[in-house]
Scaffold this active site. Structure first.
Site, PDB file in Angstrom:
ATOM      1  CD  GLN A  96      -7.489   4.509  -4.089  1.00  0.00           C
ATOM      2  OE1 GLN A  96      -7.375   3.390  -3.633  1.00  0.00           O
ATOM      3  NE2 GLN A  96      -8.617   4.957  -4.670  1.00  0.00           N
ATOM      4  CG  HIS A  98      -3.687   1.656  -0.395  1.00  0.00           C
ATOM      5  ND1 HIS A  98      -5.033   1.930  -0.295  1.00  0.00           N
ATOM      6  CD2 HIS A  98      -3.462   1.364  -1.696  1.00  0.00           C
ATOM      7  CE1 HIS A  98      -5.591   1.795  -1.484  1.00  0.00           C
ATOM      8  NE2 HIS A  98      -4.657   1.448  -2.351  1.00  0.00           N
ATOM      9  CD  GLU A 133      -4.129  -0.891  -5.093  1.00  0.00           C
ATOM     10  OE1 GLU A 133      -4.374  -0.091  -6.009  1.00  0.00           O
ATOM     11  OE2 GLU A 133      -4.911  -1.079  -4.135  1.00  0.00           O
ATOM     12  CG  HIS A 262      -2.353   4.472  -6.345  1.00  0.00           C
ATOM     13  ND1 HIS A 262      -1.997   4.371  -5.021  1.00  0.00           N
ATOM     14  CD2 HIS A 262      -3.470   3.700  -6.484  1.00  0.00           C
ATOM     15  CE1 HIS A 262      -2.831   3.565  -4.395  1.00  0.00           C
ATOM     16  NE2 HIS A 262      -3.741   3.154  -5.253  1.00  0.00           N
ATOM     17  NE  ARG A 281     -12.287   7.042  -1.406  1.00  0.00           N
ATOM     18  CZ  ARG A 281     -12.565   6.178  -0.435  1.00  0.00           C
ATOM     19  NH1 ARG A 281     -12.428   6.556   0.841  1.00  0.00           N
ATOM     20  NH2 ARG A 281     -12.978   4.959  -0.720  1.00  0.00           N
TER      21      ARG A 281
END
Length: 407
Positions: A96, A98, A133, A262, A281
């Protein structure tokens, strides 16, 4: 300060044993993937302030400035801007990426304007926020992060000896980096599943064989063979072969910014992220894959994954430095008989014990222990929420992670 009661999310990829071992509970036999700590509306932690359990997001919404501090509210709005988790990967998560903040805002506005329900399976943007993240390993942790240099990936693919991969190898050798990575990923994800399934199977078989023969790509080959066993025939297996394979040792961390493909493969870690659900995804999932939107978001550049290690300060805090303001993660290694550690009180914070025992103690304004003041004892897997401007001390014998925002 409040003890948190937290929700465990039972995603299919979760380990059946890692979180129970941390908490000292008996496994249920079902996967336990993530333990959430924070005020995310999907599974907010609960606190008890005398009238029974109340979701933390409701507590914050009732008086955000008192709970979060005025500076945090002015910068991030009236909600806790981060989500803290314990993540336990028993099998590979989806591959995926972001979006960045501007992409998330534009994508959310577009899907809202088109009337796509927020919970629709084909929806890409659940909110208008970005989702940087970081994962800190509590056990040996394995994952994929960012594109490997095209020439190295060409060598890795060539080593498999699969004829149908040769066009990708030629592209990686002949084209400039960004163009090569984009063209190969586009071809892989754009292929019909039945058409590429044979290539995936041959590549997986070869990877499994080569993993036992040593060499510079042995660990990566083993990882790709394992991924293919979990997701047979999935084009994402070939996409995963474009990425750096990494192993983190306990205490090491990985930061994942916008546009970086990642996937987590195995291990237990502490994860912190901006409070968002935006995920696009690339594969290794039965869920929706929007290839055109994905290709618009991905950053087509190779990079070293950049393993992070904490930087110690004189007061004993060990900080994991990132370029993000919505979250700040550090840890304390507490020693028996050591002096209490006074914690900055400018913003709200969540304290998570991962080893040993810890005590969170209320303190007077001068930092001394307050007589008759409240204490919370934390065992591994237990956590506490401390509102802004509440001064506390940390003591005990063990390891505690501290999540807050950049003050």
């Amino acid at each position: 300060m409040d003890r948190l009661t937290n929700t465990i999310r039972p995603y299919a990829w979760g380990s059946t044993t890692a979180i129970p071992e941390l908490l000292g509970t008996s496994p249920t036999g079902e996967p336990q993937a993530e333990l959430w700590m924070g005020a995310h509306p999907g599974a907010p932690s609960r606190v008890d302030r005398g009238s029974g359990p109340v979701p933390l997001d409701q507590v914050i919404a009732a008086d955000p400035r008192a709970e979060l501090g005025s500076a945090a509210v002015e910068r991030f709005g009236p909600r806790l801007p981060f989500l803290l988790k314990v993540l336990a990967a028993g099998s590979p998560l989806s591959l995926q990426v972001h979006p960045d903040l501007a992409q998330a805002a534009a994508g959310f506005a577009d899907e809202e304007a088109r009337g796509i329900p927020v919970d629709a399976p084909h929806r890409n943007y659940r909110d208008a926020n970005h989702k940087p993240e970081m994962i800190v390993a509590l056990t040996p942790f394995e994952g994929l992060c960012g594109f490997r240099h095209p020439q190295e990936t060409a060598d890795l693919l060539s080593g498999l000896g699969v004829d149908s991969l040769k066009p990708f190898v030629d592209i990686l050798h002949a084209h400039p980096e960004a163009a090569a990575l984009r063209e190969v990923l586009t071809a892989v994800l754009g292929a019909e599943r039945h058409a590429i399934a044979g290539t995936v199977g041959e590549a997986a078989e070869a990877a499994g064989r080569l993993a036992g023969e040593g060499g510079p790509y042995a660990d990566a080959y083993a990882a790709y063979a394992s991924i293919a066993h979990t997701y047979p025939g999935d084009p994402g297996v070939i996409a995963a072969m474009l990425l750096n394979h990494i192993r983190l040792q306990p205490g090491e961390a990985l930061f994942l910014g916008a546009g970086i493909p990642h996937a987590y493969l195995s291990g237990l870690g502490v994860e912190i992220m901006a409070n968002s659900d935006n995920v696009l995804r690339c594969g290794l999932t039965p869920k929706h894959v929007d290839v055109p939107e994905l290709l618009r978001i991905v950053r087509f550049e190779s990079a070293d994954p950049g393993v992070l290690r904490p930087e110690a300060s004189p007061d004993g805090e060990e900080l994991y430095t990132t370029p993000i303001e919505e979250f700040r993660l550090s840890r304390y290694a507490l020693a028996a008989g050591g002096a209490p550690r006074a914690l900055d009180d400018r913003t709200a914070q969540i304290l998570l014990c991962t080893e040993g025992t810890a005590t969170v103690r209320a303190a007077h304004a001068d930092g001394t222990a307050g007589e008759q003041q409240r204490e919370l004892a934390l065992a591994p897997g237990q956590s506490a929420y401390v509102p802004a401007r509440e001064q506390v001390q940390l003591l005990g014998e063990g390891t505690v992670f501290r999540a807050t925002v950049v003050a």
